[in-house]
Write an enzyme that holds these catalytic residues in place. Structure first.
Site, PDB file in Angstrom:
ATOM      1  N   ARG A 126       2.240 -67.925  41.319  1.00 55.73           N
ATOM      2  CA  ARG A 126       3.214 -67.297  40.417  1.00 55.73           C
ATOM      3  C   ARG A 126       4.405 -66.743  41.199  1.00 55.73           C
ATOM      4  O   ARG A 126       5.538 -66.777  40.730  1.00 55.73           O
ATOM      5  CB  ARG A 126       2.522 -66.190  39.608  1.00 55.73           C
ATOM      6  CG  ARG A 126       3.292 -65.785  38.351  1.00 55.73           C
ATOM      7  CD  ARG A 126       4.201 -64.612  38.567  1.00 55.73           C
ATOM      8  NE  ARG A 126       3.493 -63.552  39.231  1.00 55.73           N
ATOM      9  CZ  ARG A 126       4.036 -62.806  40.189  1.00 55.73           C
ATOM     10  NH1 ARG A 126       5.280 -62.986  40.571  1.00 55.73           N
ATOM     11  NH2 ARG A 126       3.326 -61.852  40.773  1.00 55.73           N
ATOM     12  N   SER A 127       4.181 -66.278  42.424  1.00 56.96           N
ATOM     13  CA  SER A 127       5.290 -65.768  43.237  1.00 56.96           C
ATOM     14  C   SER A 127       6.281 -66.870  43.584  1.00 56.96           C
ATOM     15  O   SER A 127       7.498 -66.659  43.540  1.00 56.96           O
ATOM     16  CB  SER A 127       4.758 -65.125  44.520  1.00 56.96           C
ATOM     17  OG  SER A 127       4.133 -63.892  44.243  1.00 56.96           O
TER      18      SER A 127
ATOM     19  N   GLN B  75     -27.286 -52.895  29.409  1.00 56.37           N
ATOM     20  CA  GLN B  75     -26.270 -51.997  28.864  1.00 56.37           C
ATOM     21  C   GLN B  75     -25.148 -51.709  29.854  1.00 56.37           C
ATOM     22  O   GLN B  75     -23.963 -51.703  29.480  1.00 56.37           O
ATOM     23  CB  GLN B  75     -26.924 -50.691  28.405  1.00 56.37           C
ATOM     24  CG  GLN B  75     -27.830 -50.858  27.193  1.00 56.37           C
ATOM     25  CD  GLN B  75     -28.483 -49.559  26.772  1.00 56.37           C
ATOM     26  OE1 GLN B  75     -28.329 -48.533  27.418  1.00 56.37           O
ATOM     27  NE2 GLN B  75     -29.236 -49.594  25.677  1.00 56.37           N
TER      28      GLN B  75
ATOM     29  N   ILE C 140       9.648 -62.272  52.923  1.00 62.06           N
ATOM     30  CA  ILE C 140      10.442 -63.118  52.037  1.00 62.06           C
ATOM     31  C   ILE C 140       9.622 -64.334  51.610  1.00 62.06           C
ATOM     32  O   ILE C 140       9.332 -65.226  52.409  1.00 62.06           O
ATOM     33  CB  ILE C 140      11.746 -63.568  52.734  1.00 62.06           C
ATOM     34  CG1 ILE C 140      12.511 -62.347  53.264  1.00 62.06           C
ATOM     35  CG2 ILE C 140      12.591 -64.387  51.767  1.00 62.06           C
ATOM     36  CD1 ILE C 140      12.845 -61.305  52.220  1.00 62.06           C
ATOM     37  N   THR C 141       9.237 -64.372  50.334  1.00 61.84           N
ATOM     38  CA  THR C 141       8.507 -65.517  49.789  1.00 61.84           C
ATOM     39  C   THR C 141       9.388 -66.763  49.815  1.00 61.84           C
ATOM     40  O   THR C 141      10.574 -66.700  49.487  1.00 61.84           O
ATOM     41  CB  THR C 141       8.052 -65.214  48.352  1.00 61.84           C
ATOM     42  OG1 THR C 141       7.178 -64.095  48.368  1.00 61.84           O
ATOM     43  CG2 THR C 141       7.338 -66.399  47.743  1.00 61.84           C
TER      44      THR C 141
ATOM     45  N   GLU D 286       8.153 -55.781  44.816  1.00 62.98           N
ATOM     46  CA  GLU D 286       9.141 -55.643  43.743  1.00 62.98           C
ATOM     47  C   GLU D 286       9.016 -54.290  43.040  1.00 62.98           C
ATOM     48  O   GLU D 286       9.043 -54.189  41.817  1.00 62.98           O
ATOM     49  CB  GLU D 286       9.043 -56.830  42.781  1.00 62.98           C
ATOM     50  CG  GLU D 286       9.371 -58.129  43.504  1.00 62.98           C
ATOM     51  CD  GLU D 286       9.390 -59.337  42.619  1.00 62.98           C
ATOM     52  OE1 GLU D 286       9.721 -59.192  41.428  1.00 62.98           O
ATOM     53  OE2 GLU D 286       9.093 -60.436  43.119  1.00 62.98           O
ATOM     54  N   GLY D 287       8.894 -53.264  43.876  1.00 60.90           N
ATOM     55  CA  GLY D 287       8.757 -51.898  43.397  1.00 60.90           C
ATOM     56  C   GLY D 287       7.331 -51.418  43.511  1.00 60.90           C
ATOM     57  O   GLY D 287       6.447 -51.898  42.802  1.00 60.90           O
ATOM     58  N   THR D 288       7.076 -50.496  44.428  1.00 53.81           N
ATOM     59  CA  THR D 288       5.730 -49.961  44.584  1.00 53.81           C
ATOM     60  C   THR D 288       5.336 -49.146  43.354  1.00 53.81           C
ATOM     61  O   THR D 288       6.176 -48.780  42.522  1.00 53.81           O
ATOM     62  CB  THR D 288       5.652 -49.056  45.818  1.00 53.81           C
ATOM     63  OG1 THR D 288       6.489 -47.905  45.595  1.00 53.81           O
ATOM     64  CG2 THR D 288       6.103 -49.775  47.083  1.00 53.81           C
TER      65      THR D 288
END
Length: 387
Positions: free
Chosen positions: A93-94, A282, A166-167, A366-368
Protein backbone atom coordinates in the site's frame (compact mmCIF):
# COMPACT_ATOMS: atom_id res chain seq x y z
CA UNK A 1 -14.99 -9.13 4.88
CA UNK A 2 -17.67 -11.61 3.86
CA UNK A 3 -21.25 -11.18 5.11
CA UNK A 4 -20.67 -13.49 8.08
CA UNK A 5 -17.77 -11.38 9.35
CA UNK A 6 -19.03 -7.89 8.40
CA UNK A 7 -20.56 -7.43 11.82
CA UNK A 8 -21.85 -3.90 11.20
CA UNK A 9 -22.83 -4.41 7.53
CA UNK A 10 -20.54 -1.64 6.32
CA UNK A 11 -20.79 -3.03 2.79
CA UNK A 12 -24.36 -1.75 2.70
CA UNK A 13 -23.04 1.83 2.84
CA UNK A 14 -21.17 1.51 -0.46
CA UNK A 15 -22.65 1.97 -3.91
CA UNK A 16 -22.30 -0.49 -6.78
CA UNK A 17 -19.39 1.33 -8.42
CA UNK A 18 -17.48 1.51 -5.15
CA UNK A 19 -17.98 -2.20 -4.54
CA UNK A 20 -16.89 -3.01 -8.09
CA UNK A 21 -13.66 -1.01 -7.75
CA UNK A 22 -13.00 -2.50 -4.32
CA UNK A 23 -13.53 -6.00 -5.67
CA UNK A 24 -11.19 -5.33 -8.61
CA UNK A 25 -8.49 -4.11 -6.25
CA UNK A 26 -9.08 -7.13 -3.99
CA UNK A 27 -8.70 -9.59 -6.87
CA UNK A 28 -5.50 -7.92 -8.00
CA UNK A 29 -4.08 -7.85 -4.48
CA UNK A 30 -5.01 -11.43 -3.64
CA UNK A 31 -4.09 -12.99 -6.97
CA UNK A 32 -0.95 -11.05 -7.92
CA UNK A 33 0.56 -9.97 -4.62
CA UNK A 34 -0.62 -12.17 -1.74
CA UNK A 35 1.06 -15.39 -2.97
CA UNK A 36 4.51 -13.74 -2.90
CA UNK A 37 4.44 -11.21 -0.08
CA UNK A 38 5.66 -13.48 2.73
CA UNK A 39 8.70 -14.37 0.62
CA UNK A 40 9.40 -10.70 -0.17
CA UNK A 41 9.05 -9.75 3.48
CA UNK A 42 11.38 -12.49 4.69
CA UNK A 43 13.98 -11.65 2.03
CA UNK A 44 13.64 -7.90 2.63
CA UNK A 45 13.22 -7.26 -1.08
CA UNK A 46 10.47 -6.11 -3.41
CA UNK A 47 10.28 -6.13 -7.23
CA UNK A 48 8.86 -2.63 -6.99
CA UNK A 49 9.16 -1.64 -10.62
CA UNK A 50 7.41 -4.81 -11.80
CA UNK A 51 4.64 -4.30 -9.25
CA UNK A 52 4.26 -0.64 -10.24
CA UNK A 53 3.74 -1.67 -13.86
CA UNK A 54 1.10 -4.21 -12.81
CA UNK A 55 -0.63 -1.63 -10.63
CA UNK A 56 -0.59 0.75 -13.56
CA UNK A 57 -2.13 -1.85 -15.86
CA UNK A 58 -4.84 -2.39 -13.24
CA UNK A 59 -5.60 1.34 -13.23
CA UNK A 60 -4.64 1.81 -9.58
CA UNK A 61 -1.87 4.40 -9.72
CA UNK A 62 -3.10 7.97 -9.23
CA UNK A 63 -6.58 6.51 -9.56
CA UNK A 64 -8.26 9.42 -7.75
CA UNK A 65 -6.65 12.07 -10.00
CA UNK A 66 -8.23 13.48 -13.15
CA UNK A 67 -6.67 13.34 -16.62
CA UNK A 68 -3.16 12.44 -17.80
CA UNK A 69 -3.98 8.75 -17.95
CA UNK A 70 -5.42 8.63 -14.42
CA UNK A 71 -8.70 6.84 -13.75
CA UNK A 72 -10.43 9.75 -12.00
CA UNK A 73 -12.36 7.60 -9.52
CA UNK A 74 -13.84 8.86 -6.27
CA UNK A 75 -11.95 9.39 -3.04
CA UNK A 76 -13.97 6.58 -1.51
CA UNK A 77 -12.88 4.18 -4.25
CA UNK A 78 -9.25 5.19 -3.70
CA UNK A 79 -9.64 4.55 0.02
CA UNK A 80 -11.19 1.12 -0.58
CA UNK A 81 -8.32 0.19 -2.92
CA UNK A 82 -5.89 1.22 -0.18
CA UNK A 83 -7.73 -1.13 2.18
CA UNK A 84 -7.36 -4.08 -0.17
CA UNK A 85 -3.65 -3.51 -0.81
CA UNK A 86 -2.87 -3.16 2.89
CA UNK A 87 -4.86 -6.29 3.65
CA UNK A 88 -1.97 -8.00 1.85
CA UNK A 89 0.86 -5.83 3.19
CA UNK A 90 1.43 -2.24 4.34
CA UNK A 91 4.55 -2.01 2.19
CA UNK A 92 2.54 -2.64 -0.97
CA UNK A 93 0.00 0.00 0.00
CA UNK A 94 2.92 2.37 0.64
CA UNK A 95 4.24 1.89 -2.90
CA UNK A 96 0.74 2.67 -4.19
CA UNK A 97 0.26 5.67 -1.87
CA UNK A 98 3.67 7.27 -2.41
CA UNK A 99 3.29 6.98 -6.16
CA UNK A 100 -0.28 8.27 -6.36
CA UNK A 101 -0.93 10.46 -3.32
CA UNK A 102 2.50 12.00 -2.76
CA UNK A 103 4.54 12.12 -5.96
CA UNK A 104 1.73 12.18 -8.55
CA UNK A 105 -0.56 14.32 -6.42
CA UNK A 106 2.19 16.93 -5.92
CA UNK A 107 2.80 17.21 -9.65
CA UNK A 108 -0.92 17.14 -10.42
CA UNK A 109 -1.85 19.76 -7.80
CA UNK A 110 1.18 22.05 -7.94
CA UNK A 111 3.00 21.35 -11.20
CA UNK A 112 3.08 23.18 -14.51
CA UNK A 113 1.27 21.79 -17.52
CA UNK A 114 4.60 20.73 -19.00
CA UNK A 115 5.53 18.85 -15.80
CA UNK A 116 2.17 17.11 -15.72
CA UNK A 117 2.39 16.03 -19.35
CA UNK A 118 5.99 14.87 -18.97
CA UNK A 119 5.52 12.70 -15.89
CA UNK A 120 1.93 11.85 -15.02
CA UNK A 121 0.95 9.55 -17.92
CA UNK A 122 4.02 7.37 -17.37
CA UNK A 123 3.49 7.35 -13.61
CA UNK A 124 -0.16 6.36 -14.05
CA UNK A 125 0.95 3.50 -16.30
CA UNK A 126 3.63 2.45 -13.82
CA UNK A 127 6.44 2.85 -16.35
CA UNK A 128 7.77 5.71 -14.24
CA UNK A 129 8.12 5.24 -10.48
CA UNK A 130 7.93 8.29 -8.22
CA UNK A 131 9.08 9.15 -4.71
CA UNK A 132 8.54 12.05 -2.30
CA UNK A 133 11.51 13.62 -0.53
CA UNK A 134 10.49 15.51 2.60
CA UNK A 135 11.77 13.73 5.73
CA UNK A 136 15.42 14.30 6.64
CA UNK A 137 17.80 12.43 8.95
CA UNK A 138 17.45 15.08 11.67
CA UNK A 139 14.00 16.45 10.85
CA UNK A 140 10.92 14.25 10.69
CA UNK A 141 8.02 15.72 12.63
CA UNK A 142 9.35 19.27 12.18
CA UNK A 143 9.69 19.90 8.43
CA UNK A 144 10.34 23.59 9.12
CA UNK A 145 13.79 22.55 10.24
CA UNK A 146 14.77 20.94 6.92
CA UNK A 147 18.34 21.59 5.87
CA UNK A 148 18.09 20.68 2.20
CA UNK A 149 18.54 23.90 0.26
CA UNK A 150 17.99 25.09 -3.29
CA UNK A 151 19.75 28.18 -4.56
CA UNK A 152 19.60 30.07 -7.82
CA UNK A 153 22.67 29.94 -10.01
CA UNK A 154 22.56 31.60 -13.40
CA UNK A 155 18.89 30.77 -13.83
CA UNK A 156 19.32 27.16 -12.72
CA UNK A 157 18.57 25.64 -9.33
CA UNK A 158 21.23 23.81 -7.33
CA UNK A 159 19.96 21.42 -4.63
CA UNK A 160 22.09 20.17 -1.76
CA UNK A 161 21.04 18.04 1.21
CA UNK A 162 19.74 14.62 2.18
CA UNK A 163 16.42 12.88 2.74
CA UNK A 164 15.70 9.81 4.86
CA UNK A 165 13.12 7.01 4.98
CA UNK A 166 12.04 7.60 1.40
CA UNK A 167 9.75 4.90 -0.01
CA UNK A 168 10.58 3.95 -3.62
CA UNK A 169 13.74 6.06 -3.42
CA UNK A 170 16.27 3.80 -5.12
CA UNK A 171 13.87 2.57 -7.82
CA UNK A 172 12.33 5.94 -8.65
CA UNK A 173 12.63 7.70 -11.98
CA UNK A 174 11.55 10.99 -10.45
CA UNK A 175 11.45 12.39 -6.92
CA UNK A 176 9.51 15.42 -5.70
CA UNK A 177 12.08 17.01 -3.39
CA UNK A 178 11.19 19.73 -0.92
CA UNK A 179 13.90 22.26 -0.07
CA UNK A 180 14.45 25.60 1.60
CA UNK A 181 14.93 28.56 -0.73
CA UNK A 182 15.18 32.31 -0.27
CA UNK A 183 11.42 32.32 -0.99
CA UNK A 184 10.61 29.65 1.60
CA UNK A 185 10.02 25.94 1.08
CA UNK A 186 9.59 24.93 -2.55
CA UNK A 187 9.09 21.62 -4.34
CA UNK A 188 11.29 20.43 -7.20
CA UNK A 189 10.79 17.72 -9.79
CA UNK A 190 14.10 15.83 -9.78
CA UNK A 191 14.81 13.13 -12.39
CA UNK A 192 16.92 10.54 -10.61
CA UNK A 193 19.45 10.33 -13.45
CA UNK A 194 20.50 13.92 -12.74
CA UNK A 195 24.22 14.14 -11.80
CA UNK A 196 24.69 14.52 -8.04
CA UNK A 197 21.58 12.52 -7.10
CA UNK A 198 22.11 9.22 -5.28
CA UNK A 199 19.87 6.80 -3.39
CA UNK A 200 20.98 4.12 -0.95
CA UNK A 201 18.65 1.45 0.39
CA UNK A 202 18.15 1.26 4.16
CA UNK A 203 18.93 -2.21 5.44
CA UNK A 204 18.15 -4.18 8.62
CA UNK A 205 14.52 -3.04 8.76
CA UNK A 206 12.32 -5.07 11.07
CA UNK A 207 9.22 -3.47 9.59
CA UNK A 208 8.02 -2.69 6.03
CA UNK A 209 10.44 -5.25 4.67
CA UNK A 210 8.38 -5.74 1.50
CA UNK A 211 9.05 -2.13 0.59
CA UNK A 212 11.96 -0.17 -0.89
CA UNK A 213 13.12 2.42 1.66
CA UNK A 214 16.05 4.68 0.89
CA UNK A 215 18.25 7.57 1.92
CA UNK A 216 18.65 10.25 -0.75
CA UNK A 217 21.72 12.38 -1.25
CA UNK A 218 21.67 15.58 -3.29
CA UNK A 219 25.18 16.81 -3.99
CA UNK A 220 24.90 20.08 -5.92
CA UNK A 221 22.16 18.69 -8.13
CA UNK A 222 21.71 21.20 -10.95
CA UNK A 223 18.19 21.58 -12.31
CA UNK A 224 16.69 23.91 -14.90
CA UNK A 225 14.67 26.90 -13.74
CA UNK A 226 11.40 25.17 -14.65
CA UNK A 227 12.05 22.19 -12.33
CA UNK A 228 10.29 24.02 -9.48
CA UNK A 229 6.61 23.28 -8.82
CA UNK A 230 4.99 26.65 -9.55
CA UNK A 231 1.86 26.04 -7.49
CA UNK A 232 3.49 25.27 -4.15
CA UNK A 233 5.23 27.72 -1.88
CA UNK A 234 5.74 27.13 1.83
CA UNK A 235 4.82 24.04 3.83
CA UNK A 236 1.23 24.04 2.56
CA UNK A 237 2.52 22.18 -0.50
CA UNK A 238 4.03 19.09 1.14
CA UNK A 239 1.45 19.07 3.93
CA UNK A 240 -1.36 19.07 1.38
CA UNK A 241 0.16 16.00 -0.29
CA UNK A 242 0.65 14.32 3.07
CA UNK A 243 -3.02 14.85 3.85
CA UNK A 244 -3.93 12.94 0.69
CA UNK A 245 -1.67 10.05 1.69
CA UNK A 246 -2.93 10.03 5.29
CA UNK A 247 -6.45 9.61 3.94
CA UNK A 248 -5.25 6.44 2.22
CA UNK A 249 -3.59 5.26 5.42
CA UNK A 250 -6.73 5.60 7.53
CA UNK A 251 -8.44 3.27 5.07
CA UNK A 252 -5.41 1.05 4.57
CA UNK A 253 -4.96 0.31 8.27
CA UNK A 254 -8.42 -1.24 8.31
CA UNK A 255 -7.24 -3.70 5.68
CA UNK A 256 -4.36 -4.91 7.84
CA UNK A 257 -6.79 -5.16 10.76
CA UNK A 258 -9.28 -7.14 8.67
CA UNK A 259 -6.60 -9.60 7.61
CA UNK A 260 -5.70 -10.23 11.25
CA UNK A 261 -9.34 -10.67 12.32
CA UNK A 262 -10.09 -13.08 9.48
CA UNK A 263 -6.94 -15.09 10.19
CA UNK A 264 -7.80 -15.33 13.90
CA UNK A 265 -11.40 -16.35 13.15
CA UNK A 266 -10.36 -19.07 10.73
CA UNK A 267 -7.66 -20.37 13.04
CA UNK A 268 -9.89 -20.39 16.12
CA UNK A 269 -12.52 -22.46 14.33
CA UNK A 270 -10.02 -25.09 13.18
CA UNK A 271 -7.62 -25.25 16.14
CA UNK A 272 -8.61 -28.05 18.52
CA UNK A 273 -7.64 -27.91 22.18
CA UNK A 274 -9.27 -29.85 25.04
CA UNK A 275 -11.23 -31.76 22.37
CA UNK A 276 -13.02 -28.73 20.95
CA UNK A 277 -12.28 -25.72 18.68
CA UNK A 278 -10.80 -22.84 20.65
CA UNK A 279 -13.48 -20.65 19.05
CA UNK A 280 -15.86 -22.28 21.51
CA UNK A 281 -14.09 -20.91 24.57
CA UNK A 282 -15.37 -17.75 26.19
CA UNK A 283 -12.04 -15.92 26.41
CA UNK A 284 -11.36 -16.55 22.73
CA UNK A 285 -14.84 -15.38 21.76
CA UNK A 286 -14.27 -12.21 23.75
CA UNK A 287 -11.13 -11.51 21.72
CA UNK A 288 -12.90 -12.25 18.46
CA UNK A 289 -15.87 -10.08 19.38
CA UNK A 290 -13.68 -7.17 20.50
CA UNK A 291 -11.50 -7.31 17.39
CA UNK A 292 -14.48 -7.48 15.04
CA UNK A 293 -16.20 -4.61 16.82
CA UNK A 294 -13.13 -2.36 16.76
CA UNK A 295 -12.43 -3.17 13.12
CA UNK A 296 -16.02 -2.39 12.18
CA UNK A 297 -15.94 0.95 14.02
CA UNK A 298 -12.65 1.89 12.32
CA UNK A 299 -14.09 1.05 8.92
CA UNK A 300 -17.23 3.07 9.66
CA UNK A 301 -15.02 6.03 10.56
CA UNK A 302 -13.09 5.63 7.31
CA UNK A 303 -16.27 5.53 5.24
CA UNK A 304 -17.64 8.59 7.05
CA UNK A 305 -14.44 10.54 6.41
CA UNK A 306 -14.52 9.41 2.80
CA UNK A 307 -18.01 10.87 2.41
CA UNK A 308 -16.84 14.12 4.00
CA UNK A 309 -13.91 14.27 1.57
CA UNK A 310 -16.20 13.77 -1.40
CA UNK A 311 -18.40 16.58 -0.09
CA UNK A 312 -15.37 18.89 0.24
CA UNK A 313 -15.78 19.05 4.02
CA UNK A 314 -12.85 16.98 5.28
CA UNK A 315 -10.52 18.95 7.56
CA UNK A 316 -6.90 18.28 8.48
CA UNK A 317 -7.97 17.53 12.05
CA UNK A 318 -10.49 14.95 10.86
CA UNK A 319 -7.80 13.23 8.78
CA UNK A 320 -5.60 13.21 11.88
CA UNK A 321 -8.44 11.68 13.89
CA UNK A 322 -8.86 8.93 11.32
CA UNK A 323 -5.17 8.19 10.97
CA UNK A 324 -4.59 8.19 14.73
CA UNK A 325 -7.61 6.06 15.60
CA UNK A 326 -7.36 3.50 12.82
CA UNK A 327 -3.64 2.85 13.14
CA UNK A 328 -4.03 2.46 16.91
CA UNK A 329 -6.94 0.07 16.42
CA UNK A 330 -5.14 -1.94 13.75
CA UNK A 331 -2.00 -2.49 15.80
CA UNK A 332 -4.02 -3.54 18.85
CA UNK A 333 -6.03 -5.97 16.72
CA UNK A 334 -2.80 -7.44 15.35
CA UNK A 335 -1.45 -7.97 18.85
CA UNK A 336 -4.68 -9.58 20.06
CA UNK A 337 -4.98 -11.78 16.98
CA UNK A 338 -1.46 -13.02 17.61
CA UNK A 339 -2.54 -14.29 21.02
CA UNK A 340 -5.38 -16.28 19.46
CA UNK A 341 -2.83 -18.13 17.34
CA UNK A 342 -0.44 -18.61 20.26
CA UNK A 343 3.06 -19.52 19.13
CA UNK A 344 1.81 -19.97 15.57
CA UNK A 345 1.10 -16.25 15.55
CA UNK A 346 4.78 -15.45 15.11
CA UNK A 347 5.16 -17.79 12.13
CA UNK A 348 5.51 -16.40 8.63
CA UNK A 349 2.94 -18.99 7.60
CA UNK A 350 0.37 -16.51 8.90
CA UNK A 351 0.26 -12.75 8.16
CA UNK A 352 -0.35 -11.48 11.69
CA UNK A 353 3.20 -10.80 12.92
CA UNK A 354 4.08 -9.26 9.54
CA UNK A 355 1.12 -6.91 9.87
CA UNK A 356 2.05 -6.11 13.47
CA UNK A 357 5.61 -5.23 12.50
CA UNK A 358 4.46 -3.12 9.56
CA UNK A 359 1.88 -1.27 11.63
CA UNK A 360 4.62 -0.05 13.96
CA UNK A 361 5.85 1.99 10.98
CA UNK A 362 2.36 2.97 9.82
CA UNK A 363 1.65 4.32 13.32
CA UNK A 364 4.70 6.58 12.97
CA UNK A 365 5.07 7.68 9.36
CA UNK A 366 3.24 10.57 7.73
CA UNK A 367 2.64 12.05 11.16
CA UNK A 368 3.40 10.25 14.41
CA UNK A 369 0.65 9.47 16.90
CA UNK A 370 1.92 12.38 18.99
CA UNK A 371 1.69 14.86 16.12
CA UNK A 372 -1.85 13.80 15.22
CA UNK A 373 -2.84 13.97 18.88
CA UNK A 374 -1.64 17.57 19.04
CA UNK A 375 -3.39 18.40 15.77
CA UNK A 376 -6.65 17.20 17.29
CA UNK A 377 -5.89 19.07 20.51
CA UNK A 378 -5.34 22.29 18.60
CA UNK A 379 -8.64 21.83 16.74
CA UNK A 380 -10.46 21.29 20.04
CA UNK A 381 -8.88 24.08 22.06
CA UNK A 382 -7.65 26.61 19.54
CA UNK A 383 -4.26 26.44 21.26
CA UNK A 384 -1.17 25.01 19.59
CA UNK A 385 0.94 22.75 21.80
CA UNK A 386 3.54 21.94 19.14
CA UNK A 387 6.11 24.31 20.66
Amino acid sequence: MDAQHDLLDVDHLLDDEERAIRDTARRFAQERLAPHVAEWFEAGTLPARDIAREMGQAGLLGMHLEGYGCAGVSSMAYGLASTELEAVDSGLRSLFSVQGSLAMYSIHAYGSEAQKEQWLPGMAAGTYVGAFGLTEPDHGSNPKGMRTRARNDGGDWILSGSKMWITNGSVADVVVVWAQTDEGVRGFVVPTDTPGFAATDIKQKMSMRASVTSELSLDDVRLPHDAVLPGAQGLRGPLGALNEARFGILFGATGAARSCVETALEYAQSRIQFDRPIAGFQLTQQKLADMSLEHGKALLLAVHLGRLKEAGRLSHAQVSAGKLNNTRVAIEIARTARTVLGANGVSGEYPIMRHANNLESVLTYEGTAEIHTLTIGRALTGISAFI
